[in-house]
Scaffold this motif. Sequence first.
Motif, PDB file in Angstrom:
ATOM      1  N   GLY A   4       0.701  -1.257   0.066  1.00 52.11           N
ATOM      2  CA  GLY A   4      -0.183  -0.140  -0.099  1.00 52.11           C
ATOM      3  C   GLY A   4       1.018   1.077  -0.175  1.00 52.11           C
ATOM      4  N   TYR A   5       1.867   1.105   0.588  1.00 49.45           N
ATOM      5  CA  TYR A   5       2.896   2.520   0.827  1.00 49.45           C
ATOM      6  C   TYR A   5       3.554   2.757  -0.472  1.00 49.45           C
ATOM      7  CZ  TYR A   5       6.832   5.312   2.029  1.00 49.45           C
ATOM      8  OH  TYR A   5       7.855   6.091   2.190  1.00 49.45           O
ATOM      9  N   ILE A   6       3.848   1.723  -1.315  1.00 53.46           N
ATOM     10  CA  ILE A   6       4.589   1.513  -2.687  1.00 53.46           C
ATOM     11  C   ILE A   6       3.684   2.118  -3.668  1.00 53.46           C
ATOM     12  CG2 ILE A   6       5.715   0.479  -4.268  1.00 53.46           C
ATOM     13  CD1 ILE A   6       7.023  -1.206  -2.244  1.00 53.46           C
ATOM     14  N   ARG A   7       2.178   1.651  -3.386  1.00 49.25           N
ATOM     15  CA  ARG A   7       1.100   2.019  -4.572  1.00 49.25           C
ATOM     16  C   ARG A   7       0.742   3.465  -4.135  1.00 49.25           C
ATOM     17  NH1 ARG A   7      -3.719  -1.468  -3.914  1.00 49.25           N
ATOM     18  NH2 ARG A   7      -2.006  -3.005  -5.115  1.00 49.25           N
ATOM     19  N   GLY A   8       0.821   3.910  -3.015  1.00 51.33           N
ATOM     20  CA  GLY A   8       0.485   5.334  -2.522  1.00 51.33           C
ATOM     21  C   GLY A   8       1.561   6.199  -3.099  1.00 51.33           C
ATOM     22  N   ILE A   9       2.991   5.983  -2.971  1.00 55.42           N
ATOM     23  CA  ILE A   9       4.129   6.889  -3.521  1.00 55.42           C
ATOM     24  C   ILE A   9       4.001   6.872  -5.041  1.00 55.42           C
ATOM     25  CG2 ILE A   9       6.623   6.726  -3.664  1.00 55.42           C
ATOM     26  CD1 ILE A   9       5.569   7.828  -1.033  1.00 55.42           C
ATOM     27  N   THR A  10       4.011   5.785  -5.659  1.00 53.62           N
ATOM     28  CA  THR A  10       3.623   5.818  -7.050  1.00 53.62           C
ATOM     29  C   THR A  10       2.558   6.536  -7.646  1.00 53.62           C
ATOM     30  OG1 THR A  10       4.707   3.472  -7.267  1.00 53.62           O
ATOM     31  CG2 THR A  10       3.702   4.273  -9.248  1.00 53.62           C
ATOM     32  N   THR A  11       1.234   6.414  -7.075  1.00 56.38           N
ATOM     33  CA  THR A  11       0.115   6.952  -7.343  1.00 56.38           C
ATOM     34  C   THR A  11       0.369   8.747  -7.275  1.00 56.38           C
ATOM     35  OG1 THR A  11      -1.300   5.267  -6.840  1.00 56.38           O
ATOM     36  CG2 THR A  11      -2.286   7.327  -7.126  1.00 56.38           C
ATOM     37  N   ALA A  13       3.112  10.210  -7.347  1.00 54.92           N
ATOM     38  CA  ALA A  13       4.262  10.651  -8.074  1.00 54.92           C
ATOM     39  C   ALA A  13       3.588  10.626  -9.637  1.00 54.92           C
ATOM     40  CB  ALA A  13       5.373   9.787  -8.152  1.00 54.92           C
ATOM     41  N   ILE A  14       2.843  10.046 -10.129  1.00 58.07           N
ATOM     42  CA  ILE A  14       2.153   9.883 -11.330  1.00 58.07           C
ATOM     43  C   ILE A  14       0.973  11.386 -11.386  1.00 58.07           C
ATOM     44  CG2 ILE A  14       0.608   8.984 -12.682  1.00 58.07           C
ATOM     45  CD1 ILE A  14       1.621   6.070 -11.875  1.00 58.07           C
ATOM     46  N   ILE A  15       0.398  11.526 -10.341  1.00 55.39           N
ATOM     47  CA  ILE A  15      -0.611  12.364 -10.139  1.00 55.39           C
ATOM     48  C   ILE A  15       0.215  13.905 -10.293  1.00 55.39           C
ATOM     49  CG2 ILE A  15      -2.187  13.850  -8.840  1.00 55.39           C
ATOM     50  CD1 ILE A  15      -3.312  10.860  -7.948  1.00 55.39           C
ATOM     51  N   GLY A  16       1.367  13.813  -9.569  1.00 57.07           N
ATOM     52  CA  GLY A  16       1.983  15.203  -9.422  1.00 57.07           C
ATOM     53  C   GLY A  16       2.717  15.367 -10.616  1.00 57.07           C
ATOM     54  N   ALA A  17       3.251  14.366 -11.413  1.00 55.94           N
ATOM     55  CA  ALA A  17       3.786  14.753 -12.662  1.00 55.94           C
ATOM     56  C   ALA A  17       2.715  15.267 -13.829  1.00 55.94           C
ATOM     57  CB  ALA A  17       4.678  13.391 -13.282  1.00 55.94           C
ATOM     58  N   LYS A  33       4.160  15.533 -26.982  1.00 53.46           N
ATOM     59  CA  LYS A  33       4.967  14.844 -26.919  1.00 53.46           C
ATOM     60  C   LYS A  33       5.668  14.194 -25.631  1.00 53.46           C
ATOM     61  CE  LYS A  33       7.181  16.460 -31.162  1.00 53.46           C
ATOM     62  NZ  LYS A  33       8.202  17.258 -31.834  1.00 53.46           N
ATOM     63  N   ARG A  34       5.631  15.215 -24.552  1.00 53.23           N
ATOM     64  CA  ARG A  34       6.132  14.935 -23.293  1.00 53.23           C
ATOM     65  C   ARG A  34       5.131  14.109 -22.637  1.00 53.23           C
ATOM     66  NH1 ARG A  34       7.135  20.279 -19.623  1.00 53.23           N
ATOM     67  NH2 ARG A  34       7.794  18.731 -18.466  1.00 53.23           N
ATOM     68  N   ILE A  35       3.844  14.123 -22.696  1.00 51.75           N
ATOM     69  CA  ILE A  35       2.703  13.248 -22.385  1.00 51.75           C
ATOM     70  C   ILE A  35       3.079  11.784 -22.803  1.00 51.75           C
ATOM     71  CG2 ILE A  35       0.426  12.787 -22.127  1.00 51.75           C
ATOM     72  CD1 ILE A  35      -0.221  15.784 -21.936  1.00 51.75           C
ATOM     73  N   VAL A  42       5.496   5.603 -17.433  1.00 54.51           N
ATOM     74  CA  VAL A  42       4.650   5.002 -16.237  1.00 54.51           C
ATOM     75  C   VAL A  42       4.512   3.604 -16.882  1.00 54.51           C
ATOM     76  CG1 VAL A  42       2.700   5.276 -15.486  1.00 54.51           C
ATOM     77  CG2 VAL A  42       3.931   7.259 -15.607  1.00 54.51           C
ATOM     78  N   MET A  43       4.144   3.252 -17.943  1.00 55.61           N
ATOM     79  CA  MET A  43       3.676   1.901 -18.064  1.00 55.61           C
ATOM     80  C   MET A  43       4.820   0.834 -17.933  1.00 55.61           C
ATOM     81  SD  MET A  43       0.665   1.797 -19.088  1.00 55.61           S
ATOM     82  CE  MET A  43       0.423   0.256 -19.842  1.00 55.61           C
ATOM     83  N   ASP A  44       6.241   1.194 -18.291  1.00 59.24           N
ATOM     84  CA  ASP A  44       7.281   0.435 -17.997  1.00 59.24           C
ATOM     85  C   ASP A  44       7.542   0.329 -16.625  1.00 59.24           C
ATOM     86  OD1 ASP A  44       7.861   0.169 -20.762  1.00 59.24           O
ATOM     87  OD2 ASP A  44       9.373   1.784 -20.719  1.00 59.24           O
ATOM     88  N   MET A  45       7.394   1.586 -15.961  1.00 66.08           N
ATOM     89  CA  MET A  45       7.352   1.337 -14.450  1.00 66.08           C
ATOM     90  C   MET A  45       6.327   0.361 -13.743  1.00 66.08           C
ATOM     91  SD  MET A  45       7.649   4.652 -11.512  1.00 66.08           S
ATOM     92  CE  MET A  45       6.161   5.080 -12.233  1.00 66.08           C
ATOM     93  N   ALA A  46       5.147   0.565 -14.002  1.00 59.51           N
ATOM     94  CA  ALA A  46       4.179  -0.451 -13.892  1.00 59.51           C
ATOM     95  C   ALA A  46       4.420  -1.727 -13.927  1.00 59.51           C
ATOM     96  CB  ALA A  46       2.871   0.135 -14.314  1.00 59.51           C
TER      97      ALA A  46
END
Length: 58
Positions: A4-11, A13-17, A33-35, A42-46
């Motif tokens: 849950g902690y890792i999922r929260g950090i990842t979520t 980071a994605i929302i902030g970016a 292009k940036r998006i 994000v897909m690679d990381m997921a």
Amino acid sequence: MGKGYIRGITTGAIIGAAVSMLFAPQLGRDTRKRIKKFDDMVMDMAEGMYYGIKKMSK
């Protein structure tokens, strides 16, 4: 650290970016292009996280 902690950090980071990209002053095509690059990252990381968690659960 739990899943849950890792999922929260990842979520977070994605929302902030994503929010920072929306507010960055750039041309439309540059933003697209940036998006796209961010989406690929994000897909690679997921995928890596999925296989890592799957491996840990065995």
